[in-house]
Design an enzyme around this catalytic site. Structure first.
Site, PDB file in Angstrom:
ATOM      1  N   LYS A  30      59.264  42.978  67.269  1.00  0.00           N
ATOM      2  CA  LYS A  30      59.931  41.694  67.021  1.00  0.00           C
ATOM      3  C   LYS A  30      59.609  40.656  68.103  1.00  0.00           C
ATOM      4  CE  LYS A  30      63.850  43.404  64.276  1.00  0.00           C
ATOM      5  NZ  LYS A  30      63.588  44.845  64.244  1.00  0.00           N
ATOM      6  N   HIS A  71      62.491  38.415  63.988  1.00  0.00           N
ATOM      7  CA  HIS A  71      63.294  39.370  63.219  1.00  0.00           C
ATOM      8  C   HIS A  71      63.168  39.015  61.738  1.00  0.00           C
ATOM      9  CE1 HIS A  71      66.229  42.042  61.844  1.00  0.00           C
ATOM     10  NE2 HIS A  71      67.252  41.758  62.624  1.00  0.00           N
ATOM     11  N   HIS A  74      64.666  48.971  66.738  1.00  0.00           N
ATOM     12  CA  HIS A  74      65.183  47.777  66.060  1.00  0.00           C
ATOM     13  C   HIS A  74      64.994  46.576  66.977  1.00  0.00           C
ATOM     14  CE1 HIS A  74      67.373  45.588  63.063  1.00  0.00           C
ATOM     15  NE2 HIS A  74      68.375  45.303  63.867  1.00  0.00           N
ATOM     16  N   GLU A 114      71.235  50.145  71.654  1.00  0.00           N
ATOM     17  CA  GLU A 114      70.138  50.975  71.171  1.00  0.00           C
ATOM     18  C   GLU A 114      69.470  51.731  72.317  1.00  0.00           C
ATOM     19  OE1 GLU A 114      66.319  50.665  68.132  1.00  0.00           O
ATOM     20  OE2 GLU A 114      67.081  48.832  69.060  1.00  0.00           O
ATOM     21  N   CYS A 159      69.981  43.876  57.657  1.00  0.00           N
ATOM     22  CA  CYS A 159      68.688  44.002  58.335  1.00  0.00           C
ATOM     23  C   CYS A 159      68.164  45.423  58.356  1.00  0.00           C
ATOM     24  CB  CYS A 159      68.791  43.439  59.751  1.00  0.00           C
ATOM     25  SG  CYS A 159      69.158  41.668  59.761  1.00  0.00           S
ATOM     26  N   PHE A 190      73.996  43.884  59.935  1.00  0.00           N
ATOM     27  CA  PHE A 190      75.383  43.434  59.859  1.00  0.00           C
ATOM     28  C   PHE A 190      76.163  44.367  58.929  1.00  0.00           C
ATOM     29  CE2 PHE A 190      74.646  38.590  60.731  1.00  0.00           C
ATOM     30  CZ  PHE A 190      74.332  38.890  62.040  1.00  0.00           C
TER      31      PHE A 190
END
Length: 406
Positions: free
Chosen positions: A331, A336, A302, A313, A162, A394
């Site tokens: 998002k 996402h 993110h 985060e 991502c 990931f």
């Protein structure tokens, strides 16, 4: 690369907010969520997604061309056409040998793989399409883009889960700085909303299960968040060296002034709880931009709406960025977009800088009390300072872009 500025001279978007930069920006700047129950997932454990609305591939690309492309490439070509036109460039007249393509995606073409696997099981191997591999291979994202625009320079697909889209933009900037090309078409695209992929995400427990309130399912930094909503789409940017853009009197929409990348080396899917890798990428991007941690005015986070990512985060932002920047996550509107997320959000960051408006974090009703950061719950004026766009993936992948107004 410190001190190098890449001019963003064109942008293009295909997102759940709409086809084109205008509709997509309006959706995020107004905080209008796109999540809905997905008929393709009717019998699945989780039925939520954020799909691109009304995407007529045959109408946009021609029936014959569209038939030979997986959706992840279709999205990219439509966004790239918008970006190239926005940059005022004519592929018929440019030196294609000096035009590069660097794009990101996490998976390639799972739509084509799953469709042809059904053909294999139902009709036998002799009925599998000879176009399967050209449609599903990840590198065809850049390959088809090069064919579309006659771009014969460096041609790469970056896969950092991502973080792929942001990694691609950072890599494109590096190619310009090294003199390997004069123009780069960069960004990312993803179309992973297939039954098999979505079943895998659901089995991991990564997805929101707020099916009684689909528009409210993606809620970054909110105390009631319970997972992410998967989306699809593409974001493309045209990058040039600043002197070249100014010499041709191009409209510079924004500047990419720094890039940082790192790995957590911690876990296959979970972020480092202390945000070690993200912090390293932030500090590297700031050093590359020649800026300090107190000079950031805004963070496009993110912000996936998952319990672990958002908390880690937020703690990194609080610990590292001393000027208390205004934070948002788009998002909440788009879901996402996986490998395309970092590219789409880089475009949103450029538009934020250009229009001096920070989009809201949709569905934020109660900030998680463990977070000591300033999150925009409604549209807000852009504070002075740099903009950071964070992306994580990931495998512990992290990529951070530092942007500034034109």
């Amino acid at each position: 690369m410190s001190g190098f500025e890449a001019a963003v001279t064109g942008v293009g978007l295909v997102t759940p907010g709409g086809i084109g930069t205008g509709p997509s920006w309006r959706a995020v700047s107004e905080g209008r969520p796109t999540t809905a129950l997905d008929p393709l997932l009717a019998h699945h454990r989780v039925r939520l997604s954020s799909r691109v609305p009304g995407f007529d591939a045959a109408g946009l690309l021609g029936a014959r061309r569209a038939h030979r492309l997986d959706p992840f490439v279709r999205f990219a070509l439509v966004a790239a056409r918008e970006a190239v036109a926005d940059a005022g460039l004519d592929p018929a007249t440019w030196d294609g040998a000096r035009v590069g393509v660097v794009l990101g995606c996490a998976d390639g073409g799972p739509v084509s793989v799953e469709e042809q696997h059904r053909v294999l099981l139902g009709e036998g191997p002799g009925r599998v399409s000879p176009l399967l591999l050209p449609m599903q291979l990840p590198n065809m994202l850049a390959g088809q883009t090069a064919l579309e625009f006659g771009a014969r320079g460096p041609n790469l697909v970056v896969a950092t889960a991502c973080a792929s889209g942001a990694s691609a933009v950072g890599t494109a900037r590096d190619l310009l700085a090294l003199g390997r090309c004069d123009i780069v078409l960069t960004g990312g695209s993803e179309a992973m909303l297939t039954p098999l992929v979505m079943a895998g995400f659901a089995q991991m427990g990564a997805l929101s299960q707020r099916e009684d309130d689909p528009p409210g399912a993606s809620r970054p930094f909110d105390a009631g968040r319970d997972g992410f909503v998967a989306g699809e789409g593409a974001g493309i940017l045209v990058l040039e060296r600043m002197p070249d853009a100014l010499a041709r009197r191009a409209r510079v929409r924004g500047r990419i002034v720094g890039y940082g990348a790192s790995a957590d080396a911690h876990h296959l899917t979970s972020p480092h709880p202390g945000g070690r890798g993200l912090e390293a990428a932030i500090r590297e991007a700031l050093a590359d931009a020649g800026a300090g941690p107190g000079e950031v005015g805004h963070v496009n986070a993110h912000g996936t709406s998952t319990p672990l990512n958002d908390l880690a985060e937020a703690r990194v932002i609080d610990r590292v960025l001393t000027g208390r920047p205004l934070v948002t996550s788009t998002k909440g509107v788009t879901g996402h977009l996986l490998g395309a997320a970092g590219a789409v959000e880089a475009v949103f960051a450029v538009l934020t800088a250009e229009r001096r408006l920070v989009p809201p974090t949709a569905n934020l009703t109660t900030l998680d009390p463990r977070m000591d950061i300033d999150v925009a719950a409604r549209p807000a004026p852009l504070p002075d300072g740099l903009i950071l766009s964070h992306s994580c993936g990931f495998g512990g992948q992290n990529a951070v872009l530092a942007l500034a107004p034109a």
